[in-house]
Design a protein around this motif. Structure first.
Motif, short mmCIF file in Angstrom:
data_model
loop_
_atom_site.label_atom_id
_atom_site.label_comp_id
_atom_site.label_asym_id
_atom_site.label_seq_id
_atom_site.Cartn_x
_atom_site.Cartn_y
_atom_site.Cartn_z
N GLN A 64 0.82 -1.21 0.00
CA GLN A 64 0.00 0.00 0.00
C GLN A 64 0.86 1.26 0.00
OE1 GLN A 64 -3.23 -0.70 -0.40
NE2 GLN A 64 -2.55 -2.84 -0.25
N LEU A 65 2.16 1.11 0.28
CA LEU A 65 3.07 2.26 0.33
C LEU A 65 3.79 2.41 -1.01
CD1 LEU A 65 4.83 1.59 3.77
CD2 LEU A 65 3.04 3.27 3.32
N PRO A 66 4.03 3.64 -1.45
CA PRO A 66 4.94 3.83 -2.59
C PRO A 66 6.32 3.30 -2.22
CG PRO A 66 3.73 5.86 -2.09
CD PRO A 66 3.48 4.91 -0.95
N VAL A 73 11.44 0.01 6.16
CA VAL A 73 10.25 -0.63 6.72
C VAL A 73 10.60 -2.05 7.17
CG1 VAL A 73 7.99 -1.58 6.13
CG2 VAL A 73 8.58 0.73 5.44
N GLN A 74 10.06 -2.45 8.32
CA GLN A 74 10.21 -3.83 8.77
C GLN A 74 9.07 -4.67 8.19
OE1 GLN A 74 11.37 -4.41 13.01
NE2 GLN A 74 11.08 -2.21 13.15
N ILE A 75 9.40 -5.86 7.74
CA ILE A 75 8.41 -6.73 7.14
C ILE A 75 8.46 -8.10 7.81
CG2 ILE A 75 10.05 -7.37 5.31
CD1 ILE A 75 7.60 -7.82 3.50
N THR A 148 15.56 0.28 -0.10
CA THR A 148 15.42 0.65 -1.50
C THR A 148 16.71 1.26 -2.05
OG1 THR A 148 14.50 2.80 -0.87
CG2 THR A 148 12.95 1.01 -1.27
N SER A 149 17.71 1.40 -1.18
CA SER A 149 19.02 1.90 -1.59
C SER A 149 20.04 0.83 -1.25
CB SER A 149 19.35 3.20 -0.85
OG SER A 149 20.65 3.64 -1.17
N PHE A 150 20.73 0.34 -2.27
CA PHE A 150 21.70 -0.72 -2.05
C PHE A 150 22.71 -0.69 -3.18
CE2 PHE A 150 18.08 -2.30 -4.38
CZ PHE A 150 18.63 -2.99 -5.45
#
Length: 244
Positions: A64-66, A73-75, A148-150
Protein backbone atom coordinates in the motif's frame (compact mmCIF):
# COMPACT_ATOMS: atom_id res chain seq x y z
CA UNK A 1 53.30 37.56 -5.72
CA UNK A 2 53.73 39.77 -2.62
CA UNK A 3 51.16 40.92 -0.07
CA UNK A 4 51.02 42.16 3.47
CA UNK A 5 48.83 40.86 6.30
CA UNK A 6 48.89 41.75 10.01
CA UNK A 7 51.93 43.95 9.42
CA UNK A 8 53.99 41.15 7.88
CA UNK A 9 55.13 40.74 4.32
CA UNK A 10 54.51 37.50 2.43
CA UNK A 11 55.89 36.22 -0.85
CA UNK A 12 53.99 33.44 -2.63
CA UNK A 13 54.65 31.91 -6.03
CA UNK A 14 51.44 31.89 -8.13
CA UNK A 15 51.73 28.16 -8.77
CA UNK A 16 52.05 27.37 -5.07
CA UNK A 17 49.18 29.73 -4.32
CA UNK A 18 46.98 27.88 -6.80
CA UNK A 19 47.98 24.49 -5.34
CA UNK A 20 47.34 25.69 -1.77
CA UNK A 21 43.93 27.13 -2.60
CA UNK A 22 42.98 23.96 -4.49
CA UNK A 23 43.93 21.77 -1.54
CA UNK A 24 42.07 24.11 0.84
CA UNK A 25 38.89 24.02 -1.26
CA UNK A 26 39.01 20.21 -1.55
CA UNK A 27 39.44 19.77 2.21
CA UNK A 28 36.61 22.19 3.00
CA UNK A 29 34.32 20.43 0.52
CA UNK A 30 35.14 17.10 2.16
CA UNK A 31 34.20 18.61 5.50
CA UNK A 32 30.85 19.85 4.19
CA UNK A 33 30.24 16.45 2.60
CA UNK A 34 30.75 14.78 5.97
CA UNK A 35 28.31 17.23 7.55
CA UNK A 36 25.72 16.39 4.89
CA UNK A 37 26.30 12.69 5.61
CA UNK A 38 25.65 13.38 9.29
CA UNK A 39 22.30 14.99 8.43
CA UNK A 40 21.46 12.04 6.17
CA UNK A 41 22.28 9.54 8.95
CA UNK A 42 20.12 11.48 11.43
CA UNK A 43 17.20 11.30 9.01
CA UNK A 44 17.73 7.57 8.53
CA UNK A 45 17.80 6.97 12.29
CA UNK A 46 14.61 8.99 12.74
CA UNK A 47 12.90 7.09 9.93
CA UNK A 48 14.09 3.76 11.32
CA UNK A 49 12.80 4.64 14.79
CA UNK A 50 9.45 5.69 13.33
CA UNK A 51 8.99 2.40 11.45
CA UNK A 52 10.11 0.41 14.48
CA UNK A 53 7.41 2.10 16.52
CA UNK A 54 4.84 1.07 13.90
CA UNK A 55 5.94 -2.57 14.06
CA UNK A 56 6.50 -4.97 11.14
CA UNK A 57 4.16 -4.91 8.16
CA UNK A 58 2.89 -7.80 6.10
CA UNK A 59 3.69 -7.84 2.41
CA UNK A 60 0.11 -6.84 1.61
CA UNK A 61 0.36 -3.84 3.93
CA UNK A 62 3.73 -2.85 2.52
CA UNK A 63 2.31 -2.83 -1.02
CA UNK A 64 0.00 0.00 0.00
CA UNK A 65 3.07 2.26 0.33
CA UNK A 66 4.94 3.83 -2.59
CA UNK A 67 8.23 1.99 -2.85
CA UNK A 68 10.18 5.24 -2.50
CA UNK A 69 8.61 5.73 0.95
CA UNK A 70 9.11 2.15 2.13
CA UNK A 71 12.83 2.37 2.84
CA UNK A 72 13.69 0.93 6.30
CA UNK A 73 10.25 -0.63 6.72
CA UNK A 74 10.21 -3.83 8.77
CA UNK A 75 8.41 -6.73 7.14
CA UNK A 76 7.17 -10.02 8.57
CA UNK A 77 5.50 -12.53 6.25
CA UNK A 78 5.75 -15.94 4.62
CA UNK A 79 7.42 -16.19 1.22
CA UNK A 80 8.19 -18.78 -1.45
CA UNK A 81 11.74 -19.22 -2.70
CA UNK A 82 12.13 -19.17 -6.48
CA UNK A 83 14.37 -22.23 -6.53
CA UNK A 84 17.07 -23.03 -7.46
CA UNK A 85 18.35 -19.46 -7.73
CA UNK A 86 20.96 -18.55 -5.09
CA UNK A 87 23.60 -15.85 -5.29
CA UNK A 88 26.58 -15.67 -2.96
CA UNK A 89 27.63 -12.09 -2.26
CA UNK A 90 31.40 -12.28 -2.14
CA UNK A 91 34.00 -11.00 0.34
CA UNK A 92 31.87 -10.53 3.45
CA UNK A 93 33.88 -10.43 6.67
CA UNK A 94 31.97 -11.41 9.82
CA UNK A 95 33.54 -12.23 13.19
CA UNK A 96 36.99 -12.00 11.58
CA UNK A 97 36.08 -14.72 9.07
CA UNK A 98 35.62 -14.35 5.32
CA UNK A 99 32.45 -15.65 3.73
CA UNK A 100 29.38 -14.87 1.67
CA UNK A 101 25.95 -13.33 2.10
CA UNK A 102 23.22 -15.61 0.75
CA UNK A 103 20.83 -13.77 -1.59
CA UNK A 104 17.71 -15.40 -3.02
CA UNK A 105 14.61 -14.25 -4.92
CA UNK A 106 11.22 -14.82 -3.28
CA UNK A 107 7.56 -14.19 -3.98
CA UNK A 108 5.11 -13.36 -1.24
CA UNK A 109 2.14 -13.84 -3.54
CA UNK A 110 2.03 -15.87 -6.72
CA UNK A 111 1.42 -13.01 -9.12
CA UNK A 112 3.67 -10.43 -7.44
CA UNK A 113 7.11 -9.60 -8.87
CA UNK A 114 10.11 -11.23 -7.18
CA UNK A 115 12.00 -9.45 -4.43
CA UNK A 116 15.55 -10.21 -3.35
CA UNK A 117 16.24 -11.31 0.22
CA UNK A 118 19.63 -11.29 1.90
CA UNK A 119 19.31 -14.24 4.28
CA UNK A 120 22.60 -13.62 6.05
CA UNK A 121 26.17 -14.85 6.13
CA UNK A 122 27.86 -18.22 5.68
CA UNK A 123 31.60 -18.93 6.04
CA UNK A 124 33.63 -19.59 2.92
CA UNK A 125 35.16 -22.96 2.21
CA UNK A 126 38.90 -23.49 2.25
CA UNK A 127 39.25 -22.98 -1.50
CA UNK A 128 37.85 -20.40 -3.91
CA UNK A 129 36.93 -23.27 -6.20
CA UNK A 130 34.63 -24.71 -3.53
CA UNK A 131 31.34 -23.02 -2.64
CA UNK A 132 29.43 -23.66 0.59
CA UNK A 133 26.45 -26.00 0.60
CA UNK A 134 23.25 -23.99 0.83
CA UNK A 135 19.98 -25.52 2.04
CA UNK A 136 16.87 -23.37 1.77
CA UNK A 137 13.28 -24.49 2.36
CA UNK A 138 10.74 -23.89 -0.39
CA UNK A 139 8.58 -21.86 2.00
CA UNK A 140 10.28 -19.67 4.60
CA UNK A 141 9.42 -16.86 7.03
CA UNK A 142 10.84 -13.46 6.19
CA UNK A 143 11.52 -11.17 9.15
CA UNK A 144 13.63 -8.34 7.91
CA UNK A 145 14.30 -4.78 6.89
CA UNK A 146 13.50 -3.48 3.41
CA UNK A 147 16.02 -1.20 1.72
CA UNK A 148 15.42 0.65 -1.50
CA UNK A 149 19.02 1.90 -1.59
CA UNK A 150 21.70 -0.72 -2.05
CA UNK A 151 24.80 -1.57 -4.05
CA UNK A 152 28.33 -0.21 -3.89
CA UNK A 153 31.39 0.48 -6.01
CA UNK A 154 33.05 -2.52 -7.55
CA UNK A 155 35.84 -3.37 -9.95
CA UNK A 156 35.72 -6.06 -12.61
CA UNK A 157 32.99 -8.48 -13.58
CA UNK A 158 30.03 -8.66 -11.23
CA UNK A 159 28.59 -12.13 -11.80
CA UNK A 160 30.67 -15.30 -11.98
CA UNK A 161 28.19 -17.34 -13.98
CA UNK A 162 29.26 -20.94 -14.31
CA UNK A 163 25.91 -22.40 -15.24
CA UNK A 164 25.29 -23.96 -11.82
CA UNK A 165 23.75 -22.71 -8.60
CA UNK A 166 24.80 -21.06 -6.38
CA UNK A 167 26.49 -18.29 -8.36
CA UNK A 168 29.07 -15.96 -6.89
CA UNK A 169 28.39 -12.22 -7.24
CA UNK A 170 30.39 -9.15 -6.27
CA UNK A 171 27.44 -6.94 -5.40
CA UNK A 172 23.68 -6.84 -5.83
CA UNK A 173 22.92 -5.37 -9.24
CA UNK A 174 19.51 -5.98 -10.77
CA UNK A 175 20.98 -5.67 -14.26
CA UNK A 176 23.02 -8.81 -13.55
CA UNK A 177 20.32 -10.70 -11.65
CA UNK A 178 17.12 -9.99 -13.60
CA UNK A 179 18.04 -12.13 -16.64
CA UNK A 180 17.89 -15.19 -14.34
CA UNK A 181 14.40 -14.35 -13.03
CA UNK A 182 11.00 -15.04 -14.60
CA UNK A 183 10.31 -11.29 -14.43
CA UNK A 184 12.31 -8.28 -13.18
CA UNK A 185 12.69 -8.00 -9.41
CA UNK A 186 11.53 -5.01 -7.43
CA UNK A 187 14.31 -2.43 -6.94
CA UNK A 188 14.67 -3.32 -3.27
CA UNK A 189 16.37 -5.82 -0.99
CA UNK A 190 15.06 -7.32 2.25
CA UNK A 191 17.73 -8.02 4.86
CA UNK A 192 16.79 -10.88 7.15
CA UNK A 193 17.24 -9.76 10.75
CA UNK A 194 16.43 -12.92 12.70
CA UNK A 195 18.78 -15.82 13.36
CA UNK A 196 18.45 -18.72 10.91
CA UNK A 197 20.83 -21.26 9.38
CA UNK A 198 22.53 -18.07 8.10
CA UNK A 199 23.96 -15.31 10.27
CA UNK A 200 22.23 -11.91 9.84
CA UNK A 201 24.66 -9.03 10.29
CA UNK A 202 23.25 -6.13 8.30
CA UNK A 203 23.37 -2.69 9.96
CA UNK A 204 21.30 0.03 8.27
CA UNK A 205 23.43 2.80 9.82
CA UNK A 206 27.09 1.84 10.24
CA UNK A 207 28.58 5.21 11.18
CA UNK A 208 26.51 7.41 13.54
CA UNK A 209 26.09 11.14 12.82
CA UNK A 210 28.63 11.99 15.54
CA UNK A 211 31.36 10.15 13.63
CA UNK A 212 30.66 12.12 10.46
CA UNK A 213 30.78 15.41 12.39
CA UNK A 214 34.11 14.36 13.86
CA UNK A 215 35.46 13.61 10.38
CA UNK A 216 34.13 16.96 9.16
CA UNK A 217 36.02 18.77 11.92
CA UNK A 218 39.20 16.93 10.94
CA UNK A 219 38.85 17.98 7.29
CA UNK A 220 38.20 21.60 8.28
CA UNK A 221 41.26 21.61 10.57
CA UNK A 222 43.40 20.12 7.79
CA UNK A 223 42.22 22.89 5.46
CA UNK A 224 43.17 25.57 7.97
CA UNK A 225 46.47 23.81 8.60
CA UNK A 226 47.24 23.78 4.86
CA UNK A 227 46.74 27.55 4.70
CA UNK A 228 48.79 28.04 7.85
CA UNK A 229 51.72 26.01 6.52
CA UNK A 230 51.64 27.91 3.22
CA UNK A 231 51.59 31.28 5.00
CA UNK A 232 54.39 30.25 7.34
CA UNK A 233 56.53 29.06 4.43
CA UNK A 234 55.99 32.29 2.49
CA UNK A 235 56.79 34.38 5.57
CA UNK A 236 60.05 32.50 6.22
CA UNK A 237 60.99 32.98 2.61
CA UNK A 238 60.43 36.75 2.86
CA UNK A 239 62.33 36.96 6.15
CA UNK A 240 65.27 35.10 4.59
CA UNK A 241 65.32 37.54 1.70
CA UNK A 242 65.36 40.50 4.09
CA UNK A 243 68.27 39.00 6.06
CA UNK A 244 70.28 38.51 2.89
Amino acid sequence: MHFRMAGRSFSVHPVWLLITLTVFVILIKLGWWQLSRAVEKEQQLQQLASWQAEGPLSWTQLQQLPLAEADLVQIADQARWLAPRVWLLDNKMVQSRIGYDVVIPVQFNRFDPPVLVNLGWVPAAGSRNELPDIEIPEELPIRGLLRTSFGSFRLGQNLEAGGDWPMRIQQIELESINPYLPEPALPAVIYQMEQSPFLPHYQPVVLPPEKHRGYALQWFMLGVAALGVALAASLRKEDDNEQN
